[in-house]
Each structure stands twice: as structure tokens, then as C-alpha cells.
Design an enzyme around this catalytic site. Sequence first.
Site, mmCIF file in Angstrom:
data_model
loop_
_atom_site.group_PDB
_atom_site.id
_atom_site.type_symbol
_atom_site.label_atom_id
_atom_site.label_comp_id
_atom_site.label_asym_id
_atom_site.label_seq_id
_atom_site.Cartn_x
_atom_site.Cartn_y
_atom_site.Cartn_z
ATOM 1 N N ASP A 96 0.805 -1.220 0.000
ATOM 2 C CA ASP A 96 0.000 0.000 0.000
ATOM 3 C C ASP A 96 0.836 1.268 0.000
ATOM 4 O O ASP A 96 0.426 2.299 0.519
ATOM 5 C CB ASP A 96 -0.928 -0.005 1.227
ATOM 6 C CG ASP A 96 -0.170 -0.300 2.523
ATOM 7 O OD1 ASP A 96 1.055 -0.070 2.577
ATOM 8 O OD2 ASP A 96 -0.801 -0.765 3.493
ATOM 9 N N GLU A 118 -0.585 -8.947 -1.741
ATOM 10 C CA GLU A 118 -1.106 -8.490 -0.446
ATOM 11 C C GLU A 118 -2.334 -7.604 -0.660
ATOM 12 O O GLU A 118 -2.520 -6.587 -0.008
ATOM 13 C CB GLU A 118 -0.036 -7.763 0.373
ATOM 14 C CG GLU A 118 -0.347 -7.693 1.859
ATOM 15 C CD GLU A 118 0.742 -6.994 2.664
ATOM 16 O OE1 GLU A 118 1.575 -7.704 3.244
ATOM 17 O OE2 GLU A 118 0.754 -5.747 2.713
ATOM 18 N N GLU A 132 -2.020 5.034 3.267
ATOM 19 C CA GLU A 132 -1.983 3.650 2.808
ATOM 20 C C GLU A 132 -3.355 3.073 2.474
ATOM 21 O O GLU A 132 -3.487 2.309 1.507
ATOM 22 C CB GLU A 132 -1.286 2.768 3.863
ATOM 23 C CG GLU A 132 0.212 2.987 3.981
ATOM 24 C CD GLU A 132 0.579 4.157 4.885
ATOM 25 O OE1 GLU A 132 1.782 4.430 5.040
ATOM 26 O OE2 GLU A 132 -0.334 4.804 5.437
ATOM 27 N N HIS A 214 6.385 3.873 14.178
ATOM 28 C CA HIS A 214 6.868 4.714 13.080
ATOM 29 C C HIS A 214 5.763 5.318 12.211
ATOM 30 O O HIS A 214 6.031 6.183 11.372
ATOM 31 C CB HIS A 214 7.761 3.887 12.146
ATOM 32 C CG HIS A 214 6.978 2.933 11.280
ATOM 33 N ND1 HIS A 214 6.449 1.761 11.770
ATOM 34 C CD2 HIS A 214 6.608 2.999 9.976
ATOM 35 C CE1 HIS A 214 5.810 1.143 10.797
ATOM 36 N NE2 HIS A 214 5.870 1.866 9.703
ATOM 37 N N ARG A 216 2.885 7.275 10.224
ATOM 38 C CA ARG A 216 2.636 8.713 10.059
ATOM 39 C C ARG A 216 1.483 9.199 10.924
ATOM 40 O O ARG A 216 1.541 10.269 11.520
ATOM 41 C CB ARG A 216 2.368 9.017 8.570
ATOM 42 C CG ARG A 216 2.243 10.492 8.239
ATOM 43 C CD ARG A 216 1.985 10.711 6.756
ATOM 44 N NE ARG A 216 3.204 10.597 5.954
ATOM 45 C CZ ARG A 216 3.502 9.549 5.199
ATOM 46 N NH1 ARG A 216 2.693 8.501 5.142
ATOM 47 N NH2 ARG A 216 4.601 9.516 4.482
ATOM 48 N N HIS A 247 13.205 4.294 14.311
ATOM 49 C CA HIS A 247 13.022 4.623 12.894
ATOM 50 C C HIS A 247 13.745 5.935 12.587
ATOM 51 O O HIS A 247 13.756 6.851 13.422
ATOM 52 C CB HIS A 247 11.530 4.750 12.582
ATOM 53 C CG HIS A 247 11.209 4.735 11.129
ATOM 54 N ND1 HIS A 247 11.287 5.854 10.337
ATOM 55 C CD2 HIS A 247 10.810 3.718 10.315
ATOM 56 C CE1 HIS A 247 10.941 5.535 9.103
ATOM 57 N NE2 HIS A 247 10.647 4.250 9.061
#
Length: 389
Positions: A96, A118, A132, A214, A216, A247
Site C-alpha cells: 500500500d 497483499e 496507505e 513509526h 505517520r 526509525h
Amino acid sequence: MVKPILLVMGTRPEGIKLAPVYHALKEANLPVVLCSTFQHDQLLRQVLAIFDIKPDIALDVMKPNQDLFYLTPIILSRLKPVLEETKPSLVMVQGDTTTGMVASLAAFYSRIPVAHIEAGIRTFDLDGPFPEEANRQIISVLSTFNFAATKDNVRNLLHDGVSRSKIFYTGNTVTDALRIIKEKIETNKIEINKKLKEKISSFKNKKIILFTMHRRESFGAPMKTVFQSIKKYALDHKDIEIIFPVHPNPHVKKLVTEESLELIGNINLFEPLLYQDLIYLLLNADIVVTDSGGIQEEAASLGKFAIIVRERTDRPESVIAGLAEVVGYDKLALYLALDNYLYGRVRRNSSADIFGDGFASQKIINVLRQYGDFSRTSTLLRQTQDRSV
């Protein structure tokens, strides 16, 4: 001349999950061209080196402080000549990411069929995960082949109106990657980070927590809240050790510094781990706290319980199987979930094949061999869908 399959990747997770597919295509003698956008640069290069893969084409789009308004048009414009030159029979993408979504769009503009590995993961909330969720819904609309990892993913695709003839239940290729790397670790065919091994060896009679964060949508207050809860748990429990691979995103690193996590004796900060080091850590961890979908899949496949620090998970399968719990960004809920698992009576499950049996790539190859002429297949499947409306 047989037209190749164009495999497009750009991030570390794509590299992990497409590496077994790339090797399976090679072993099946299907022509393949690997194009990397390097949306993530160093992190992806490390993964490719582990799996002994060198891209045929590198677009090298990554730059400091890149955002979606930069990535989307530059990937699209740089893919156009690639498609014109390679003339692929099929464009294959995974997951994604912005790279996957834009590559699918570029293929659609060029009237080239798309295969989505996926496919069908959903929250049905465009705000989470962002961007995503939108990316994967767009890819599904454009794909001729939707390779779904779970039966739940199949149901999601059908819910979205994707024709059943375009959906193929194969399992998740992350289990293929996991199988390959786990075998190399167990047979000492791959080197593990010396500092990590020494740290784990030194944790005598202590419980090990793998912590990663990590995403967003977690930036700012949600991540700060989770960091504070992790910090308090570490201070209150001297019999645990937390290993936190940080990260490289500036938002994450800034909060780590603000919360002074480096000053807590039993919080062990690491630079981002190589994939084999992450799997080694997972094998040795007692529990996982993460907002990563990939790590949630890997943890379940290894029988490790995961606490999910997100408002919702797009991998409900491991929750249903008793291998994960979603706590959101709630300080107390996270603290209690750790206590319940580490010191309570939470049922501990063994590893499960809920995300695949480790041979999803071979199943994908079998489908591709069955259909052969992808352009003709795309037309036939589109007509099938039209008739079913």
C-alpha cells in the site's frame, strides 16, 4: 521476444515481501525486470543485499524531507520511460505504498495489466492508515490479479466490488521471507548484529520486549503518549528489557530525545535493524509492542504475542487468533496489556499459519503460469466483471 514482468518496489517492506517473489520468478524462468524507485534508499538497499538482489532499474527518487506531493508526480514521470522501454506484459506491485499506487496508475495509463500482492487489507477508514488505505483501494480498482493473503482479505475485496475472477488466495509472501531468513539464522548462514546478540545474551532471567513505532498517523501526541507509557513501564519493572530500533524519521527521533528514552537503563535504543537482526530479535523476544503491520504478521507467524499501538488494525486475523491485542494510544491500556501478558494469565498461543504457510510465492507463480497471456487475461476478466454487474 517474450515480454517481461516488471516488478516495482520502493520501500523496505516491499523489498522484504517481493524478494521471495523475484527469486520464484527467476527459478520459474519467467522473464522479470526489477525496478526500484528507492522511495526508501538505504533501508531498501540493505534488504536487497540480504536477499542477494540487484535492481535492473533504479529511479533514485528519495530526497530529504520528501512528501507525497513530491513522490507521486516524480515516480509517475520516471516510470513512463521505463514502461516504454521494457514493454512489460504485467506490472507487479506489493502492499500500500506510494510507489505501489503510482506504479499501478502508470501501468493503467499504459494499458498494462497490474498484479497486486497483499491485496484486500482494509480498515475502510481513509484517515487510518494514511495514505496507505487510499493507496491499496486504488490499486485494487486497477488490478487484474489480486493476490490476497487471508480469507478476510478476500472478503474485503468482494465487499469492494472486485470480481471473484480477479481474486486469488495465496497467503502472504512475508511468511516466505520469514521462512528463508529463519532457516539461515538457525543454520548460521547469515551474520547477526554482534551488539544485539551480546545485549540479548546479557539479559539473564529478564523478559524482553521488542518495541517499534513509526506510522505517520502516530506522529505527535499519539506517539508521545505511547513513549511515556513505555518509559513508565520500564521504570516500574526492572526485570524487563525493552529493545527499541528507532526509525530514522525525524518526527520519531525528535520525540525519543524529548522523552529522554536514552537515559532509561532498561530501554535499549538501536539504529534500524537489518531484517535478519529483526527476526533474530523477534525469535528471542517475549512480547512485541508495535504499530507495524509487517511486524504484527511476523510476530504471529512466530507465535509471539503483539500489542498493537494503533486505533485499529488492518490485520484482525492475529487478534481473532489470540496472538494480538489492540490498545490504541491509551497509556493505561498499554501498561495493563503488558502486565496481563507478562505476569498474568493471558493464553499463549503457538505459531499459526494465519498469514500463510511460507510458500505464497509459488502459489502466485502457479496462477501466472495458468493465465499466461496477461493482456488477453485482463480483457477477459474485465468482461467477466462487466457481465457480473
